[in-house]
Design a protein around this motif. Structure first.
Motif, PDB file in Angstrom:
ATOM      1  N   GLN A 194      30.022  51.098  45.845  1.00 57.43           N
ATOM      2  CA  GLN A 194      30.173  51.652  44.510  1.00 57.43           C
ATOM      3  C   GLN A 194      30.788  50.612  43.571  1.00 57.43           C
ATOM      4  N   PRO A 195      30.146  50.353  42.430  1.00 53.65           N
ATOM      5  CA  PRO A 195      30.745  49.416  41.471  1.00 53.65           C
ATOM      6  C   PRO A 195      31.959  50.041  40.801  1.00 53.65           C
ATOM      7  N   ARG A 247      34.188  51.168  37.758  1.00 50.62           N
ATOM      8  CA  ARG A 247      33.923  51.624  36.392  1.00 50.62           C
ATOM      9  C   ARG A 247      35.204  51.512  35.565  1.00 50.62           C
ATOM     10  N   PRO A 297      28.788  49.838  35.383  1.00 51.40           N
ATOM     11  CA  PRO A 297      27.861  48.779  35.799  1.00 51.40           C
ATOM     12  C   PRO A 297      26.574  49.313  36.423  1.00 51.40           C
ATOM     13  N   ALA A 298      26.567  50.569  36.853  1.00 56.55           N
ATOM     14  CA  ALA A 298      25.330  51.135  37.376  1.00 56.55           C
ATOM     15  C   ALA A 298      24.299  51.340  36.266  1.00 56.55           C
ATOM     16  N   ALA A 353      25.517  45.951  32.914  1.00 59.75           N
ATOM     17  CA  ALA A 353      26.595  45.077  33.392  1.00 59.75           C
ATOM     18  C   ALA A 353      27.203  44.229  32.298  1.00 59.75           C
ATOM     19  N   TYR A 380      30.495  42.572  33.982  1.00 61.26           N
ATOM     20  CA  TYR A 380      30.968  43.037  35.290  1.00 61.26           C
ATOM     21  C   TYR A 380      30.622  42.006  36.352  1.00 61.26           C
ATOM     22  N   ALA A 384      30.119  41.680  39.963  1.00 54.95           N
ATOM     23  CA  ALA A 384      29.891  42.557  41.118  1.00 54.95           C
ATOM     24  C   ALA A 384      30.457  41.976  42.403  1.00 54.95           C
ATOM     25  N   ARG A 423      34.093  42.675  42.062  1.00 56.02           N
ATOM     26  CA  ARG A 423      34.395  44.008  41.534  1.00 56.02           C
ATOM     27  C   ARG A 423      35.439  43.914  40.431  1.00 56.02           C
TER      28      ARG A 423
END
Length: 307
Positions: free
Chosen positions: A166-167, A169, A188-189, A192, A244, A246, A249
């Motif tokens: 899970q990114p 938020r 980010p889902a 980004a 973001y 990834a 994170r």
């Protein structure tokens, strides 16, 4: 007898006295006052080995390793989320002798000792890692691994993060200034990259149209409030961007062309511990932590909250 002695001396047969330069017993030469003493030559020390002399002492090498790791983990000062679960220190050594010296600096004969001392150095700088974090070190001969998180000279550091699908938020809230929305969700889902500036859609110097995701209301808009929107005048039309990261994170703040000192503007991050970090280098991403405040142009402020 005197006549016989005189006769012997006349024919070179010597006298009854002992010959000059030898003892009467014939045991060896008799030293005379004219004999000079043999000089004593001091042994000459070998010249120092320049290769060995160039290497710092073991305590200095050890401090260099501590300082490298602490400097590279400065982004985790006062951090509480997404803490690293492991570190791998990479050291490029040119020879087996250098590896031996580095092994001494790493307390190779005392497992766990270097990690314990490193923990103390990190704690002194308020840098936290995950509980039961792992530490490892590796020697390489040719080149540092290309996927090192950080590299500097002959040192590299790999930071291991917890596995998460899970990114992270975040939510942005306007503190001073007037924005189109009071709050913004950074997910980010969905996307980004989030651009910050004055006005929804603006034209850049190159003629391209830029859409600001976090938009401060322009003074020409009909719903502009002169009292609330006064700080907006210090915000550039293309001021900054939040991206973001990834792999780590993390959300990072980048100053765009309009938010750089070269263009008469400024972008800052006001940390929770009352320190200030200037985001004044183009292309450099500055980590955003929970409760940081983003200051744009010295007036407008946004608060970031990690969810």
């Amino acid at each position: 007898m005197a006549f016989i002695d005189s006769l012997k001396q006349f024919f070179g047969l010597g006298s009854g006295s002992a010959p000059s330069g030898r003892s009467e017993s014939g045991s060896g030469p008799v030293p005379t006052d004219s004999t000079e003493p043999t000089p004593v030559v001091s042994p000459v020390a070998p010249p120092p080995d320049p290769a060995r002399g160039a290497m710092p002492a073991t305590p200095q090498q050890r401090e260099q390793l501590y300082r490298f790791v602490v400097d590279k983990l400065a982004a985790y000062v006062s951090e509480t989320d997404g803490l690293p679960v492991g570190l791998t220190l990479w050291i490029r050594c040119a020879s087996p002798e250098e590896e031996d010296r580095m092994a001494v600096a790493l307390y190779a004969g005392q497992p766990g000792h270097f990690k314990a001392e490193l923990s103390r150095h990190l704690a002194n700088q308020y840098i936290k890692l995950a509980p039961a974090w792992q530490f490892d070190w590796q020697f390489v001969r040719d080149a540092l691994p290309a996927d090192c998180t950080y590299q500097q000279g002959n040192l590299g550091l790999t930071v291991v993060h917890p596995q998460s699908s899970q990114p992270l938020r975040a939510r942005l809230r306007t503190l001073t200034g007037q924005t189109v929305q009071e709050t913004y969700l950074l997910d980010p889902a969905v996307q980004a990259e989030f651009r910050i500036g004055r006005g929804d859609m603006v034209q850049t110097a190159s003629g391209r149209v830029r859409t600001n995701d976090i938009a401060f209301v322009d003074s020409g808009e009909p719903y502009f409030d002169p009292q609330r929107g006064e700080p907006n005048l210090s915000v550039s039309r293309q001021h900054a961007t939040i991206r973001y990261d990834a792999a780590n994170r993390q959300f990072r703040l980048f100053a765009d062309a309009g938010g750089l000192p070269a263009n008469g503007n400024k972008t800052k991050i006001l940390r929770v511990d009352d320190t200030v970090e200037r985001a004044d280098l183009p292309g450099v991403g500055y980590r955003l932590a929970h409760a940081d405040q983003i200051e744009l142009g010295g007036e407008a402020k946004l608060l970031i909250e990690l969810l």
